[in-house]
Design an enzyme around this catalytic site. Sequence first.
Site, PDB file in Angstrom:
ATOM      1  CE  LYS A   1      -3.673  -2.633   2.504  1.00 40.19           C
ATOM      2  NZ  LYS A   1      -4.342  -2.668   3.617  1.00 40.19           N
TER       3      LYS A   1
ATOM      4  N   GLY B   1     -12.285  -5.529   5.643  1.00 40.80           N
ATOM      5  CA  GLY B   1     -13.706  -6.013   5.897  1.00 40.80           C
ATOM      6  C   GLY B   1     -14.400  -5.858   4.376  1.00 40.80           C
TER       7      GLY B   1
HETATM    8  P1  NAP Z   1     -10.983 -14.108  -0.440  1.00 38.05           P
HETATM    9  O1  NAP Z   1     -11.970 -13.911   0.629  1.00 38.05           O
HETATM   10  O2  NAP Z   1      -9.972 -15.011  -0.216  1.00 38.05           O
HETATM   11  O3  NAP Z   1     -11.394 -14.259  -2.015  1.00 38.05           O
HETATM   12  C1  NAP Z   1     -10.855 -14.757  -3.105  1.00 38.05           C
HETATM   13  C2  NAP Z   1     -11.946 -15.078  -4.120  1.00 38.05           C
HETATM   14  O4  NAP Z   1     -11.208 -15.239  -5.358  1.00 38.05           O
HETATM   15  C3  NAP Z   1     -12.710 -16.531  -3.690  1.00 38.05           C
HETATM   16  O5  NAP Z   1     -13.843 -16.422  -4.143  1.00 38.05           O
HETATM   17  C4  NAP Z   1     -11.791 -17.305  -4.396  1.00 38.05           C
HETATM   18  O6  NAP Z   1     -12.692 -18.352  -4.892  1.00 38.05           O
HETATM   19  C5  NAP Z   1     -11.350 -16.506  -5.837  1.00 38.05           C
HETATM   20  N1  NAP Z   1     -10.360 -16.911  -6.476  1.00 38.05           N
HETATM   21  C6  NAP Z   1      -9.038 -17.333  -5.960  1.00 38.05           C
HETATM   22  N2  NAP Z   1      -8.098 -17.644  -6.943  1.00 38.05           N
HETATM   23  C7  NAP Z   1      -8.824 -17.636  -8.053  1.00 38.05           C
HETATM   24  C8  NAP Z   1      -8.396 -18.586  -9.435  1.00 38.05           C
HETATM   25  N3  NAP Z   1      -7.289 -18.551  -9.544  1.00 38.05           N
HETATM   26  N4  NAP Z   1      -9.398 -18.341 -10.029  1.00 38.05           N
HETATM   27  C9  NAP Z   1     -10.914 -18.056  -9.892  1.00 38.05           C
HETATM   28  N5  NAP Z   1     -11.098 -17.684  -8.639  1.00 38.05           N
HETATM   29  C10 NAP Z   1     -10.234 -17.387  -7.769  1.00 38.05           C
HETATM   30  O7  NAP Z   1     -10.112 -12.711  -0.632  1.00 38.05           O
HETATM   31  P2  NAP Z   1     -10.736 -11.463  -0.233  1.00 38.05           P
HETATM   32  O8  NAP Z   1     -10.314 -11.066   1.400  1.00 38.05           O
HETATM   33  O9  NAP Z   1     -12.064 -11.128  -0.567  1.00 38.05           O
HETATM   34  O10 NAP Z   1      -9.590 -10.351  -1.095  1.00 38.05           O
HETATM   35  C11 NAP Z   1      -9.665 -10.336  -2.438  1.00 38.05           C
HETATM   36  C12 NAP Z   1      -8.831  -9.196  -3.020  1.00 38.05           C
HETATM   37  O11 NAP Z   1      -8.950  -7.771  -2.231  1.00 38.05           O
HETATM   38  C13 NAP Z   1      -7.224  -9.455  -2.441  1.00 38.05           C
HETATM   39  O12 NAP Z   1      -6.592  -9.106  -3.283  1.00 38.05           O
HETATM   40  C14 NAP Z   1      -7.249  -8.383  -1.381  1.00 38.05           C
HETATM   41  O13 NAP Z   1      -5.776  -8.175  -0.886  1.00 38.05           O
HETATM   42  C15 NAP Z   1      -8.190  -7.161  -1.601  1.00 38.05           C
HETATM   43  N6  NAP Z   1      -8.677  -6.677  -0.115  1.00 38.05           N
HETATM   44  C16 NAP Z   1      -9.184  -7.439   0.575  1.00 38.05           C
HETATM   45  C17 NAP Z   1      -9.636  -6.582   1.872  1.00 38.05           C
HETATM   46  C18 NAP Z   1     -10.333  -7.286   2.963  1.00 38.05           C
HETATM   47  O14 NAP Z   1     -10.759  -6.524   3.926  1.00 38.05           O
HETATM   48  N7  NAP Z   1     -10.736  -8.615   2.853  1.00 38.05           N
HETATM   49  C19 NAP Z   1      -9.754  -5.164   1.666  1.00 38.05           C
HETATM   50  C20 NAP Z   1      -9.012  -4.647   0.820  1.00 38.05           C
HETATM   51  C21 NAP Z   1      -8.569  -5.267  -0.152  1.00 38.05           C
HETATM   52  P3  NAP Z   1     -13.251 -19.565  -4.074  1.00 38.05           P
HETATM   53  O15 NAP Z   1     -14.323 -18.719  -3.119  1.00 38.05           O
HETATM   54  O16 NAP Z   1     -13.893 -20.574  -4.789  1.00 38.05           O
HETATM   55  O17 NAP Z   1     -12.102 -20.154  -3.311  1.00 38.05           O
HETATM   56  N1  HSE Z   2      -5.576  -7.503   4.821  1.00 36.38           N
HETATM   57  C1  HSE Z   2      -5.775  -6.151   4.610  1.00 36.38           C
HETATM   58  C2  HSE Z   2      -5.850  -5.471   6.093  1.00 36.38           C
HETATM   59  C3  HSE Z   2      -6.968  -5.746   4.062  1.00 36.38           C
HETATM   60  O1  HSE Z   2      -5.963  -6.209   6.969  1.00 36.38           O
HETATM   61  O2  HSE Z   2      -5.785  -4.121   5.965  1.00 36.38           O
HETATM   62  C4  HSE Z   2      -7.464  -4.578   3.843  1.00 36.38           C
HETATM   63  O3  HSE Z   2      -6.550  -4.166   2.479  1.00 36.38           O
END
Ligand code: NAP
Ligand code: HSE
Length: 428
Positions: A207, A305
């Site tokens: 970031k 989140g």
């Molecule tokens: P997550 O819950 O692990 O979800 C990832 C999703 O992508 C799942 O649905 C997974 O499928 C799918 N996926 C992964 N690899 C794949 C592939 N090769 N082909 C097709 N589908 C695939 O992750 P997340 O927390 O939502 O985070 C997603 C992104 O947002 C990341 O880049 C993360 O850094 C970013 N982010 C997250 C947050 C947060 O608070 N969580 C905040 C800001 C940014 P399955 O469900 O079938 O396993």
């Molecule tokens: N894993 C990241 C965090 C998600 O805890 O800040 C948001 O980018």
Amino acid sequence: MSEAREIRLGVLGCGTVGTSFCQLIADQAEVIEARTGIRLRVVSVSVRDLAKPRAGVDASLLTTDSAALVSDPGVDLVVETMGGVEGTRELVLAALRAGKPVVTANKALLAAHGPELYAAADEANVDIGFEAAVAAGIPLIGPLRESLVGEDISRVMGILNGTTNYILSQMTEKGADYADALADAQALGYAEADPTADVEGHDAAAKASILATLAFGRSVLGDDVHTEGISKITAEDIDDADRRGFVIKLLGVVERFDDGSIGARVFPAMVPKLHPLAAVRDSFNAVFVEGVGIDQVMLYGRGAGGHPTAAMVVGDTVNAAMNLVAKTHRRVVNLGPAVVRPVEDIESAFFVSLEVADEPGVLAAIANEFGEHMVSISSMEQEDLESTARLLFITHHAVESNFRATLTGIEALPAVKSVGRVLRVIGS
Ligand code: NAP
Ligand code: HSE
């Protein structure tokens, strides 16, 4: 009123963020249409496992073929909430080269390949939106690219990771165990798929690199950021800080120096309890932007989140869709690679604890090492142990290499049993 223009969305990934995004689009499409004249419709969603339940997402839209989703002529705009770097990069490039705007929440991808992806978007005259990639639910990238486009920004500093801020808050306020607090953060959907990225500072470093690139117009990659995490922070460190009027926070700091070089660091820091960043608790993040005209702006909100993050993905999607209709885009300025100043050459104030023999002359010998290396002491306290003493020092600002040389000299003194935790001190 003219008829709404429909933009068909392909969503890569349907986990914490992707599911919330699909739900928000379903709930808000009408309001968005009324406000912008753009009708957003999710037409395809790629996942790994078709059998997993996904609340509020139409199962008939799911596919495991991400490449086909991207190349589908029935998809106008691609939303990437899948994570991952290689593989994801190819999908995003393919979408951009096909003239489809991309919205991504993926900081790891941008920290590794941002300049290439920004250039591809520019070439294709479409947007690449990444508001959610840096501070999840805080609108930060928009203000940096729009409201502050004419500002001479000198420093951006803040709490850039929700998981670690949640862990540190739980340890500080509730005496929680580190491992338990991390497990909670994972259950709440804050942590990355591999939480090492959070606790070792790599997520915040990614970031910080994006922020530095935007703030200073020079490309800074994740690997350029000096990175220290919180996995070694103990209850004793938190207690040491607390008794001296500080809390421990994981900070990201990017700054531009007078010679044009750029500092980019992530580290656990002691922050005075009265500093605004000390009041940022739980999964909240906050970012200070400092510049010549604005002095300081502080932005605050949920740093992790599903729902807060998805709200920023929706905002980017609407903007990218409007620009697609208008056949225009917003550029990410890149004047070439940054000259990154090594951490050893940057000044900070430092805290250090030492265990020493409780004998005459010891303090004088230690003070001599500080003086020899041009490090000025701001405060010193002694705690008596059974047969030894703990000395806790806070320095004034000193060049990091001078402080490290001081520690080497101190470690070599016969009366010094051990050098304990070293932390940078911010804002005192
Ligand atoms: P997550 O819950 O692990 O979800 C990832 C999703 O992508 C799942 O649905 C997974 O499928 C799918 N996926 C992964 N690899 C794949 C592939 N090769 N082909 C097709 N589908 C695939 O992750 P997340 O927390 O939502 O985070 C997603 C992104 O947002 C990341 O880049 C993360 O850094 C970013 N982010 C997250 C947050 C947060 O608070 N969580 C905040 C800001 C940014 P399955 O469900 O079938 O396993
Ligand atoms: N894993 C990241 C965090 C998600 O805890 O800040 C948001 O980018």
